[in-house]
Design an enzyme around this catalytic site. Structure first.
Site, PDB file in Angstrom:
ATOM      1  N   ASN A 206      -9.180 -15.929  -6.825  1.00 62.21           N
ATOM      2  CA  ASN A 206     -10.315 -15.012  -6.738  1.00 62.21           C
ATOM      3  C   ASN A 206      -9.804 -13.592  -6.555  1.00 62.21           C
ATOM      4  O   ASN A 206     -10.587 -12.658  -6.409  1.00 62.21           O
ATOM      5  CB  ASN A 206     -11.191 -15.360  -5.516  1.00 62.21           C
ATOM      6  CG  ASN A 206     -12.038 -16.583  -5.783  1.00 62.21           C
ATOM      7  OD1 ASN A 206     -12.644 -16.688  -6.837  1.00 62.21           O
ATOM      8  ND2 ASN A 206     -12.056 -17.524  -4.838  1.00 62.21           N
ATOM      9  N   ASN A 207      -8.503 -13.444  -6.533  1.00 66.02           N
ATOM     10  CA  ASN A 207      -7.894 -12.146  -6.257  1.00 66.02           C
ATOM     11  C   ASN A 207      -7.668 -11.400  -7.583  1.00 66.02           C
ATOM     12  O   ASN A 207      -6.794 -11.748  -8.371  1.00 66.02           O
ATOM     13  CB  ASN A 207      -6.568 -12.401  -5.514  1.00 66.02           C
ATOM     14  CG  ASN A 207      -5.882 -11.127  -5.085  1.00 66.02           C
ATOM     15  OD1 ASN A 207      -5.938 -10.135  -5.797  1.00 66.02           O
ATOM     16  ND2 ASN A 207      -5.221 -11.178  -3.939  1.00 66.02           N
TER      17      ASN A 207
ATOM     18  N   LYS B 136      -4.081 -10.081  -8.331  1.00 71.08           N
ATOM     19  CA  LYS B 136      -3.150 -11.115  -8.811  1.00 71.08           C
ATOM     20  C   LYS B 136      -3.439 -11.421 -10.274  1.00 71.08           C
ATOM     21  O   LYS B 136      -2.533 -11.571 -11.090  1.00 71.08           O
ATOM     22  CB  LYS B 136      -3.359 -12.397  -8.019  1.00 71.08           C
ATOM     23  CG  LYS B 136      -2.728 -12.479  -6.679  1.00 71.08           C
ATOM     24  CD  LYS B 136      -2.969 -13.929  -6.215  1.00 71.08           C
ATOM     25  CE  LYS B 136      -2.491 -14.183  -4.819  1.00 71.08           C
ATOM     26  NZ  LYS B 136      -2.770 -15.587  -4.434  1.00 71.08           N
TER      27      LYS B 136
ATOM     28  N   ASP C 282       0.104 -19.190  -4.197  1.00 66.35           N
ATOM     29  CA  ASP C 282      -0.106 -18.790  -2.811  1.00 66.35           C
ATOM     30  C   ASP C 282       1.079 -17.914  -2.447  1.00 66.35           C
ATOM     31  O   ASP C 282       2.231 -18.271  -2.706  1.00 66.35           O
ATOM     32  CB  ASP C 282      -0.211 -19.993  -1.879  1.00 66.35           C
ATOM     33  CG  ASP C 282      -0.812 -19.557  -0.547  1.00 66.35           C
ATOM     34  OD1 ASP C 282      -1.919 -18.988  -0.561  1.00 66.35           O
ATOM     35  OD2 ASP C 282      -0.166 -19.751   0.509  1.00 66.35           O
TER      36      ASP C 282
ATOM     37  N   PHE D  31      -1.523  -3.836  -4.202  1.00 69.22           N
ATOM     38  CA  PHE D  31      -2.556  -4.328  -3.281  1.00 69.22           C
ATOM     39  C   PHE D  31      -1.860  -4.921  -2.061  1.00 69.22           C
ATOM     40  O   PHE D  31      -0.616  -4.935  -1.979  1.00 69.22           O
ATOM     41  CB  PHE D  31      -3.458  -5.358  -3.969  1.00 69.22           C
ATOM     42  CG  PHE D  31      -2.772  -6.659  -4.309  1.00 69.22           C
ATOM     43  CD1 PHE D  31      -1.938  -6.752  -5.409  1.00 69.22           C
ATOM     44  CD2 PHE D  31      -2.945  -7.791  -3.513  1.00 69.22           C
ATOM     45  CE1 PHE D  31      -1.301  -7.959  -5.726  1.00 69.22           C
ATOM     46  CE2 PHE D  31      -2.309  -8.991  -3.822  1.00 69.22           C
ATOM     47  CZ  PHE D  31      -1.491  -9.066  -4.919  1.00 69.22           C
ATOM     48  N   GLY D  32      -2.667  -5.410  -1.113  1.00 68.09           N
ATOM     49  CA  GLY D  32      -2.130  -6.089   0.066  1.00 68.09           C
ATOM     50  C   GLY D  32      -1.064  -5.273   0.789  1.00 68.09           C
ATOM     51  O   GLY D  32      -1.283  -4.119   1.170  1.00 68.09           O
ATOM     52  N   TYR D  33       0.126  -5.855   0.935  1.00 63.57           N
ATOM     53  CA  TYR D  33       1.197  -5.204   1.697  1.00 63.57           C
ATOM     54  C   TYR D  33       2.085  -4.304   0.822  1.00 63.57           C
ATOM     55  O   TYR D  33       3.114  -3.823   1.289  1.00 63.57           O
ATOM     56  CB  TYR D  33       2.070  -6.275   2.370  1.00 63.57           C
ATOM     57  CG  TYR D  33       1.295  -7.121   3.365  1.00 63.57           C
ATOM     58  CD1 TYR D  33       1.109  -6.686   4.687  1.00 63.57           C
ATOM     59  CD2 TYR D  33       0.750  -8.334   2.996  1.00 63.57           C
ATOM     60  CE1 TYR D  33       0.399  -7.453   5.590  1.00 63.57           C
ATOM     61  CE2 TYR D  33       0.029  -9.114   3.894  1.00 63.57           C
ATOM     62  CZ  TYR D  33      -0.147  -8.665   5.191  1.00 63.57           C
ATOM     63  OH  TYR D  33      -0.853  -9.413   6.089  1.00 63.57           O
ATOM     64  N   ASP D  34       1.693  -4.088  -0.433  1.00 60.95           N
ATOM     65  CA  ASP D  34       2.531  -3.272  -1.332  1.00 60.95           C
ATOM     66  C   ASP D  34       2.863  -1.881  -0.774  1.00 60.95           C
ATOM     67  O   ASP D  34       4.002  -1.411  -0.956  1.00 60.95           O
ATOM     68  CB  ASP D  34       1.855  -3.134  -2.711  1.00 60.95           C
ATOM     69  CG  ASP D  34       2.017  -4.396  -3.544  1.00 60.95           C
ATOM     70  OD1 ASP D  34       2.886  -5.216  -3.199  1.00 60.95           O
ATOM     71  OD2 ASP D  34       1.275  -4.556  -4.521  1.00 60.95           O
TER      72      ASP D  34
ATOM     73  N   HIS E 149       8.194 -11.086  -6.559  1.00 59.55           N
ATOM     74  CA  HIS E 149       8.165 -12.525  -6.250  1.00 59.55           C
ATOM     75  C   HIS E 149       7.300 -13.264  -7.268  1.00 59.55           C
ATOM     76  O   HIS E 149       7.669 -14.308  -7.780  1.00 59.55           O
ATOM     77  CB  HIS E 149       7.586 -12.702  -4.840  1.00 59.55           C
ATOM     78  CG  HIS E 149       6.359 -11.862  -4.576  1.00 59.55           C
ATOM     79  ND1 HIS E 149       6.306 -10.510  -4.862  1.00 59.55           N
ATOM     80  CD2 HIS E 149       5.128 -12.182  -4.123  1.00 59.55           C
ATOM     81  CE1 HIS E 149       5.114 -10.039  -4.553  1.00 59.55           C
ATOM     82  NE2 HIS E 149       4.371 -11.031  -4.111  1.00 59.55           N
TER      83      HIS E 149
HETATM   84  P1  ITT Z   1      -6.335 -16.421  -3.991  1.00 55.39           P
HETATM   85  O1  ITT Z   1      -6.050 -17.407  -2.907  1.00 55.39           O
HETATM   86  O2  ITT Z   1      -7.719 -16.452  -4.473  1.00 55.39           O
HETATM   87  O3  ITT Z   1      -5.324 -16.470  -5.088  1.00 55.39           O
HETATM   88  P2  ITT Z   1      -5.630 -14.522  -1.935  1.00 55.39           P
HETATM   89  O4  ITT Z   1      -5.729 -13.018  -1.828  1.00 55.39           O
HETATM   90  O5  ITT Z   1      -6.256 -15.331  -0.875  1.00 55.39           O
HETATM   91  O6  ITT Z   1      -6.163 -14.937  -3.363  1.00 55.39           O
HETATM   92  P3  ITT Z   1      -3.008 -15.444  -1.173  1.00 55.39           P
HETATM   93  O7  ITT Z   1      -3.596 -16.290  -0.144  1.00 55.39           O
HETATM   94  O8  ITT Z   1      -1.931 -16.016  -2.024  1.00 55.39           O
HETATM   95  O9  ITT Z   1      -4.118 -14.880  -2.129  1.00 55.39           O
HETATM   96  O10 ITT Z   1      -2.413 -14.068  -0.619  1.00 55.39           O
HETATM   97  C1  ITT Z   1      -2.277 -13.778   0.676  1.00 55.39           C
HETATM   98  C2  ITT Z   1      -2.169 -12.310   0.897  1.00 55.39           C
HETATM   99  O11 ITT Z   1      -0.822 -11.915   0.726  1.00 55.39           O
HETATM  100  C3  ITT Z   1      -2.956 -11.441  -0.041  1.00 55.39           C
HETATM  101  O12 ITT Z   1      -4.278 -11.309   0.327  1.00 55.39           O
HETATM  102  C4  ITT Z   1      -2.188 -10.108   0.093  1.00 55.39           C
HETATM  103  O13 ITT Z   1      -2.600  -9.409   1.233  1.00 55.39           O
HETATM  104  C5  ITT Z   1      -0.766 -10.595   0.286  1.00 55.39           C
HETATM  105  N1  ITT Z   1      -0.072 -10.571  -0.998  1.00 55.39           N
HETATM  106  C6  ITT Z   1       0.101 -11.577  -1.843  1.00 55.39           C
HETATM  107  N2  ITT Z   1       0.780 -11.168  -2.933  1.00 55.39           N
HETATM  108  C7  ITT Z   1       1.011  -9.862  -2.770  1.00 55.39           C
HETATM  109  C8  ITT Z   1       1.628  -8.874  -3.533  1.00 55.39           C
HETATM  110  O14 ITT Z   1       2.124  -9.136  -4.730  1.00 55.39           O
HETATM  111  N3  ITT Z   1       1.686  -7.639  -3.065  1.00 55.39           N
HETATM  112  C9  ITT Z   1       1.164  -7.346  -1.859  1.00 55.39           C
HETATM  113  N4  ITT Z   1       0.545  -8.218  -1.077  1.00 55.39           N
HETATM  114  C10 ITT Z   1       0.468  -9.481  -1.520  1.00 55.39           C
END
Ligand code: ITT
Length: 490
Positions: A308-309, A312, A368, A447-450, A475
């Site tokens: 849902n991300n 990604k 994940d 996004f996220g921790y980037d 990764h």
């Molecule tokens: P889905 O499960 O729907 O795929 P999600 O956002 O819940 O989406 P994850 O559980 O795999 O996905 O990701 C956990 C978190 O890790 C995600 O919300 C980001 O904050 C971080 N993350 C994952 N991949 C990342 C990336 O490439 N760069 C930065 N942060 C990342």
């Protein structure tokens, strides 16, 4: 009633044109090719070979071979597709029979040699008549069977062009007349007829479909454009600049069939006799009202990515999009947040693919991912999305920076595990990238921790490096590459 007929049989005018065109075909074969023992390609070629060798009438072999092919084609591609071919084969069979009965010597049964001993003249005339007939017939969606039926059957299963194979078969048919006549001249004549009829066919097809492009420059452009529109032509008006006067000019662009050009000129002239008009032949026009582009697009295989991300998704599409059509959970109508209750990345990725397979029936893959920080004992790890707030990146980054405030060791690793559900088995592929967490957020991308992660060998964060670099070294890129290699190897 008329519409119902049209939807099944097509335009009735096509049948009239095909019937007239095929008359030329029968005349060409009966008056010029058969009496001079010329062998052309295709089913007619085979039928004429049998006629020369045994005297078995050409239309009978022609009908038998085509009937066998048609029975196959009807079973494979359906009878609707074959209607015009059945019609064409029927008409040619009757015409060939009729033409021979009309011109043959009533006593000897021999066909007349209209051009005396001039075999070459017979080749030219016969092949031209054949080419004209096939050209008109094809232009009206007609077919005389043979190779057309084979092409329809083969195309049902394989996306191959039969042109070369058919050419080789034609060459074999023509060459085999040597076994009957032991005369090289007959082979040369056969090939000459094949080439002339092919060229004539192309010419007829080209001229019946010839399109032209008009550029019309006129002060009364709006009246002309409206009039042309009213008369059913699609027009486009472009902005231009008259360079001598430096004034704005409108240019009408119009594409039409060449046969419509007189009508177009009279509309233009009736509105602006001084309009400046250029008309050019178009090599080809494709689109509504014109030809269809014949190229077949290679259909990309579809993969469902259980996420849902959106971030990604766009990263994975950038990595795999050239080879695969990537569909998201949204695309398959799934808008649930799939529970991630396992304590490993692999466990969570497997939960996602199992869920999609169980409730939506799709083979799919899921990733994940998370950040493992050494000084925090591998945290936030599988809890990366929910470290401080659910999918709240700002809160997650704040908490991370706070927890690392006095820590010397700022090394960290991003990890992705992809699970793939494929033909009843689940596979996993891991990717990781080492780096360090900096003191404050930098960069707008990702996004996220980037914004806080700087990969080893770089001095910018993923958020600063941008998607192009991240999608090569991340990764996820590593895991996706392993997934891709696996899919290709299977
Ligand atoms: P889905 O499960 O729907 O795929 P999600 O956002 O819940 O989406 P994850 O559980 O795999 O996905 O990701 C956990 C978190 O890790 C995600 O919300 C980001 O904050 C971080 N993350 C994952 N991949 C990342 C990336 O490439 N760069 C930065 N942060 C990342």
């Amino acid at each position: 009633m008329k519409e119902a007929f049209k939807s099944v049989f097509g335009d009735y005018k096509d049948y009239i044109f095909i019937a007239i065109a095929l008359l030329f075909y029968a005349i060409g074969v009966t008056l010029f090719l058969l009496p001079y023992q010329i062998t052309t390609g295709g089913v007619t070629g085979i039928a004429s070979l049998i006629f020369y060798a045994t005297g078995f009438e050409i239309q009978n072999t022609y009908l038998i071979i085509n009937a066998i092919l048609l029975v196959l084609a009807i079973r494979i591609v359906g009878w609707k597709f074959c209607i015009k071919t059945i019609y064409g084969v029927g008409v040619v069979t009757i015409y060939l029979w009729l033409a021979q009965r009309l011109v043959e010597d009533p006593v000897t049964g021999e066909l007349p040699r209209l051009v005396g001993d001039q075999s070459f003249m017979a080749v030219v005339l016969g092949a031209i008549l054949e080419g004209i007939a096939l050209g008109i017939s094809f232009a009206h969606n007609g077919s005389t069977g043979g190779t057309d039926i084979i092409a329809a059957i083969v195309n049902k299963y394989k996306d191959v062009s039969l042109g070369h194979i058919m050419m080789i078969i034609d060459c074999l048919i023509i060459s085999s007349c040597y076994f009957i006549f032991h005369d090289w001249e007959k082979i040369v004549f056969g090939f000459t007829a094949l080439i002339i009829s092919g060229l004539t066919l192309d010419h007829v097809m080209y001229s019946t479909r010839q399109s032209v492009q008009f550029f019309i420059f006129s002060r009364n452009y709006s009246k002309i454009a409206s009039k042309l529109n009213e008369m059913g032509f699609g027009v486009t008006v472009l902005d231009g600049t008259g360079w001598y006067t430096h004034t704005e000019r409108k240019v009408i662009v119009l594409i039409a069939r060449k046969r419509q050009s007189n009508r177009i000129f009279s509309y233009i002239k009736s509105i602006d006799p001084y309009a400046f008009v250029s008309m050019n032949n178009c090599q080809g026009v494709y689109g509504e009202g014109f030809d269809v582009m014949k190229v077949k697009l290679k259909q990309k295989p579809t993969l469902v990515f259980a996420t849902n991300n959106e971030n990604k998704l766009s990263e994975v599409r950038a990595m795999l999009g050239r080879k695969y059509e990537i569909r998201s959970l949204k695309d398959i109508g799934c808008d649930v947040e799939i529970p991630e209750t396992a304590d490993t990345f692999e466990g969570n990725a497997r939960l996602k693919v199992d869920f999609v397979k169980k409730y939506y029936g799709f083979d799919c893959f899921a990733d994940d991912s998370g950040l493992q920080v050494t000084a925090l004992g591998g945290e936030p790890g599988v809890l990366s999305a929910r470290y401080a707030g659910d999918h709240d990146s700002d809160a997650n980054n704040d908490k991370l920076l706070l927890n690392l405030k006095d820590k010397k060791d700022r090394s960290a690793r991003f990890v992705t595990v992809i699970a793939l559900e494929y033909k009843g088995k689940t596979y996993s592929f891991e990717g990781s990238v080492d780096g360090r967490i900096i003191e404050e957020r930098r960069g707008e991308g990702g996004f996220g921790y980037d914004p806080v992660f700087v990969p080893d060998g770089y001095d910018k964060t993923f958020a600063e490096l941008g998607d192009d670099v991240k999608n090569k070294i991340s990764h996820r890129a590593e895991a996706v590459k392993k997934l891709c290699d696996f899919l290709e190897s299977t």
